[in-house]
Design a protein around this motif. Structure first.
Motif, mmCIF file in Angstrom:
data_model
loop_
_atom_site.group_PDB
_atom_site.id
_atom_site.type_symbol
_atom_site.label_atom_id
_atom_site.label_comp_id
_atom_site.label_asym_id
_atom_site.label_seq_id
_atom_site.Cartn_x
_atom_site.Cartn_y
_atom_site.Cartn_z
ATOM 1 N N ILE A 138 0.840 -1.146 -0.060
ATOM 2 C CA ILE A 138 -0.135 0.124 0.215
ATOM 3 C C ILE A 138 0.942 0.998 0.047
ATOM 4 C CG2 ILE A 138 -2.005 -1.101 1.178
ATOM 5 C CD1 ILE A 138 -1.233 0.119 3.834
ATOM 6 N N ASP A 139 0.415 2.460 -0.145
ATOM 7 C CA ASP A 139 0.849 3.549 -0.276
ATOM 8 C C ASP A 139 1.456 3.896 1.056
ATOM 9 O OD1 ASP A 139 0.799 6.912 -0.104
ATOM 10 O OD2 ASP A 139 1.390 6.241 -2.008
ATOM 11 N N PRO A 140 2.474 4.528 1.197
ATOM 12 C CA PRO A 140 3.406 4.901 2.733
ATOM 13 C C PRO A 140 2.529 5.718 3.169
ATOM 14 C CG PRO A 140 5.163 4.623 0.966
ATOM 15 C CD PRO A 140 3.944 4.589 -0.106
ATOM 16 N N SER A 141 1.816 6.783 2.536
ATOM 17 C CA SER A 141 1.058 7.806 3.229
ATOM 18 C C SER A 141 -0.170 7.078 3.853
ATOM 19 C CB SER A 141 0.740 8.950 2.374
ATOM 20 O OG SER A 141 -0.028 8.407 1.194
ATOM 21 N N ARG A 142 -0.664 6.148 3.032
ATOM 22 C CA ARG A 142 -1.903 5.524 3.791
ATOM 23 C C ARG A 142 -1.552 4.690 4.807
ATOM 24 N NH1 ARG A 142 -6.979 3.415 3.390
ATOM 25 N NH2 ARG A 142 -7.094 1.215 3.429
#
Length: 201
Positions: free
Chosen positions: A93-97
Protein backbone atom coordinates in the motif's frame (compact mmCIF):
# COMPACT_ATOMS: atom_id res chain seq x y z
CA UNK A 1 -19.47 -27.67 -21.36
CA UNK A 2 -21.34 -24.72 -22.92
CA UNK A 3 -21.08 -24.19 -26.66
CA UNK A 4 -19.30 -20.85 -26.16
CA UNK A 5 -16.67 -22.64 -24.09
CA UNK A 6 -16.21 -25.23 -26.82
CA UNK A 7 -15.45 -22.40 -29.25
CA UNK A 8 -12.85 -21.09 -26.81
CA UNK A 9 -11.40 -24.60 -26.48
CA UNK A 10 -11.13 -24.76 -30.26
CA UNK A 11 -9.44 -21.36 -30.39
CA UNK A 12 -6.92 -22.47 -27.79
CA UNK A 13 -6.27 -25.72 -29.66
CA UNK A 14 -5.37 -23.68 -32.73
CA UNK A 15 -3.00 -21.71 -30.50
CA UNK A 16 -1.30 -24.97 -29.51
CA UNK A 17 -2.94 -25.57 -26.12
CA UNK A 18 -4.34 -29.06 -25.61
CA UNK A 19 -8.17 -29.11 -25.20
CA UNK A 20 -7.89 -31.04 -21.93
CA UNK A 21 -5.57 -28.36 -20.57
CA UNK A 22 -8.05 -25.65 -21.56
CA UNK A 23 -10.92 -27.56 -19.91
CA UNK A 24 -8.84 -27.78 -16.73
CA UNK A 25 -8.05 -24.07 -16.98
CA UNK A 26 -11.77 -23.28 -17.34
CA UNK A 27 -12.53 -25.35 -14.23
CA UNK A 28 -9.70 -23.68 -12.28
CA UNK A 29 -10.87 -20.25 -13.39
CA UNK A 30 -14.44 -20.89 -12.26
CA UNK A 31 -13.26 -21.92 -8.78
CA UNK A 32 -10.84 -18.98 -8.55
CA UNK A 33 -13.46 -16.43 -9.64
CA UNK A 34 -15.89 -17.65 -7.00
CA UNK A 35 -13.08 -17.60 -4.43
CA UNK A 36 -11.95 -14.13 -5.54
CA UNK A 37 -15.44 -12.71 -5.09
CA UNK A 38 -15.64 -14.14 -1.58
CA UNK A 39 -12.12 -13.00 -0.69
CA UNK A 40 -12.78 -9.55 -2.11
CA UNK A 41 -15.70 -9.09 0.28
CA UNK A 42 -13.40 -10.25 3.10
CA UNK A 43 -16.07 -12.47 4.62
CA UNK A 44 -13.74 -14.07 7.16
CA UNK A 45 -12.27 -10.75 8.26
CA UNK A 46 -15.70 -9.17 8.70
CA UNK A 47 -16.88 -12.20 10.67
CA UNK A 48 -13.84 -12.07 12.95
CA UNK A 49 -14.33 -8.38 13.70
CA UNK A 50 -18.05 -8.82 14.34
CA UNK A 51 -17.93 -12.02 16.37
CA UNK A 52 -15.00 -10.85 18.50
CA UNK A 53 -16.61 -7.44 19.02
CA UNK A 54 -13.58 -5.51 17.77
CA UNK A 55 -13.86 -1.73 17.14
CA UNK A 56 -11.72 -1.86 14.00
CA UNK A 57 -12.10 -1.88 10.25
CA UNK A 58 -10.31 -4.34 7.98
CA UNK A 59 -7.63 -1.86 6.89
CA UNK A 60 -6.68 -1.25 10.52
CA UNK A 61 -6.62 -4.99 11.21
CA UNK A 62 -4.41 -5.57 8.15
CA UNK A 63 -1.92 -2.98 9.40
CA UNK A 64 -1.88 -4.48 12.89
CA UNK A 65 -1.17 -7.91 11.42
CA UNK A 66 1.58 -6.43 9.22
CA UNK A 67 3.16 -4.84 12.29
CA UNK A 68 3.01 -8.17 14.13
CA UNK A 69 4.28 -9.88 10.93
CA UNK A 70 3.35 -13.55 11.52
CA UNK A 71 6.06 -15.76 10.03
CA UNK A 72 3.59 -17.88 8.05
CA UNK A 73 2.51 -14.79 6.08
CA UNK A 74 5.62 -12.64 5.94
CA UNK A 75 8.44 -15.11 6.48
CA UNK A 76 11.24 -14.83 8.99
CA UNK A 77 12.24 -11.21 8.57
CA UNK A 78 15.87 -10.81 9.61
CA UNK A 79 15.05 -7.22 10.59
CA UNK A 80 13.24 -7.33 13.92
CA UNK A 81 12.21 -3.69 13.83
CA UNK A 82 9.19 -2.53 11.86
CA UNK A 83 8.83 0.96 10.42
CA UNK A 84 5.83 2.51 8.67
CA UNK A 85 7.62 1.92 5.36
CA UNK A 86 7.95 -1.77 6.31
CA UNK A 87 4.18 -1.96 6.86
CA UNK A 88 3.53 -0.30 3.50
CA UNK A 89 5.86 -2.78 1.79
CA UNK A 90 4.35 -5.80 3.50
CA UNK A 91 0.81 -4.79 2.49
CA UNK A 92 1.74 -3.27 -0.87
CA UNK A 93 0.00 0.00 0.00
CA UNK A 94 1.01 3.64 -0.30
CA UNK A 95 3.32 4.75 2.54
CA UNK A 96 1.11 7.76 3.28
CA UNK A 97 -1.89 5.46 3.73
CA UNK A 98 0.12 3.18 6.00
CA UNK A 99 1.22 6.23 8.01
CA UNK A 100 -2.36 7.48 8.46
CA UNK A 101 -3.59 4.09 9.64
CA UNK A 102 -0.63 3.64 12.00
CA UNK A 103 -1.27 7.10 13.47
CA UNK A 104 -4.91 6.21 14.04
CA UNK A 105 -3.94 2.94 15.74
CA UNK A 106 -1.52 4.83 17.97
CA UNK A 107 -4.25 7.31 18.91
CA UNK A 108 -6.49 4.40 19.85
CA UNK A 109 -3.85 2.71 21.96
CA UNK A 110 -3.27 -0.32 19.74
CA UNK A 111 0.20 0.66 18.47
CA UNK A 112 3.09 2.82 19.60
CA UNK A 113 6.16 4.50 18.19
CA UNK A 114 9.63 4.03 19.63
CA UNK A 115 13.24 4.77 18.76
CA UNK A 116 15.16 2.09 16.95
CA UNK A 117 17.67 0.22 19.07
CA UNK A 118 20.06 -0.02 16.11
CA UNK A 119 19.67 3.56 14.83
CA UNK A 120 18.35 6.26 17.19
CA UNK A 121 17.44 8.47 14.19
CA UNK A 122 14.92 5.90 13.02
CA UNK A 123 11.38 5.56 14.38
CA UNK A 124 9.86 2.12 14.62
CA UNK A 125 6.30 1.01 15.29
CA UNK A 126 5.10 -1.86 17.45
CA UNK A 127 1.83 -3.13 18.84
CA UNK A 128 0.85 -2.37 22.40
CA UNK A 129 -0.29 -5.19 24.67
CA UNK A 130 -3.88 -4.46 23.52
CA UNK A 131 -2.86 -4.59 19.88
CA UNK A 132 -1.02 -7.88 20.31
CA UNK A 133 -4.00 -9.39 22.13
CA UNK A 134 -6.32 -8.40 19.26
CA UNK A 135 -4.06 -9.82 16.56
CA UNK A 136 -3.59 -13.08 18.44
CA UNK A 137 -7.36 -13.41 19.02
CA UNK A 138 -8.08 -12.84 15.33
CA UNK A 139 -5.46 -15.40 14.34
CA UNK A 140 -6.87 -17.95 16.77
CA UNK A 141 -10.35 -17.29 15.34
CA UNK A 142 -9.07 -17.75 11.79
CA UNK A 143 -7.26 -20.99 12.52
CA UNK A 144 -10.15 -22.39 14.54
CA UNK A 145 -12.26 -22.09 11.37
CA UNK A 146 -9.56 -23.13 8.91
CA UNK A 147 -8.30 -25.91 11.15
CA UNK A 148 -11.84 -27.17 11.66
CA UNK A 149 -12.37 -27.26 7.92
CA UNK A 150 -9.10 -29.03 7.18
CA UNK A 151 -9.68 -31.56 9.96
CA UNK A 152 -12.05 -33.41 7.62
CA UNK A 153 -9.27 -33.79 5.04
CA UNK A 154 -6.87 -36.71 5.08
CA UNK A 155 -3.18 -36.00 5.64
CA UNK A 156 -2.57 -37.07 2.04
CA UNK A 157 -5.09 -34.51 0.77
CA UNK A 158 -3.50 -31.72 2.80
CA UNK A 159 0.00 -32.72 1.72
CA UNK A 160 -1.12 -32.83 -1.92
CA UNK A 161 -2.95 -29.50 -1.91
CA UNK A 162 -0.35 -27.23 -0.35
CA UNK A 163 2.54 -27.62 -2.83
CA UNK A 164 0.13 -27.53 -5.77
CA UNK A 165 -1.60 -24.41 -4.44
CA UNK A 166 1.79 -22.80 -3.84
CA UNK A 167 2.88 -23.66 -7.37
CA UNK A 168 -0.38 -22.38 -8.86
CA UNK A 169 -0.20 -19.14 -6.85
CA UNK A 170 2.88 -18.14 -8.88
CA UNK A 171 1.31 -18.58 -12.32
CA UNK A 172 0.84 -14.84 -12.97
CA UNK A 173 4.41 -14.11 -11.87
CA UNK A 174 5.85 -16.64 -14.29
CA UNK A 175 3.80 -15.55 -17.31
CA UNK A 176 1.28 -18.39 -16.90
CA UNK A 177 2.30 -21.92 -17.87
CA UNK A 178 4.08 -20.86 -21.01
CA UNK A 179 6.53 -18.04 -21.50
CA UNK A 180 4.91 -14.92 -22.93
CA UNK A 181 7.46 -14.87 -25.74
CA UNK A 182 6.10 -18.22 -26.92
CA UNK A 183 2.61 -16.73 -27.12
CA UNK A 184 3.63 -13.27 -28.32
CA UNK A 185 2.49 -13.80 -31.91
CA UNK A 186 -0.83 -15.31 -30.79
CA UNK A 187 -1.47 -12.41 -28.43
CA UNK A 188 -0.62 -9.91 -31.18
CA UNK A 189 -3.06 -11.67 -33.53
CA UNK A 190 -5.73 -11.58 -30.83
CA UNK A 191 -5.16 -7.84 -30.30
CA UNK A 192 -5.37 -7.17 -34.04
CA UNK A 193 -8.50 -9.30 -34.49
CA UNK A 194 -10.19 -7.49 -31.61
CA UNK A 195 -9.28 -4.07 -33.00
CA UNK A 196 -10.75 -5.04 -36.39
CA UNK A 197 -13.92 -6.44 -34.82
CA UNK A 198 -14.47 -3.32 -32.71
CA UNK A 199 -13.78 -1.04 -35.67
CA UNK A 200 -16.41 -2.87 -37.72
CA UNK A 201 -19.13 -2.46 -35.08
Amino acid sequence: MAERDEKLIGDMARAGIDPEVTRAALAFDAVLQRWRRRVRTRELGHRALAELGLPLDLAQLDVMIAIRAPANEFGDDPEDETMVSTVAQRLNIDPSRASRIVSDLIARGFAERAASQSDARRTIVALTASGRAIVEAVRRYKFLLLGGFLSDWTSEERETLLPLLERFSHWSESGATRDEEDLGDRIADLRDDLAQTLAAL
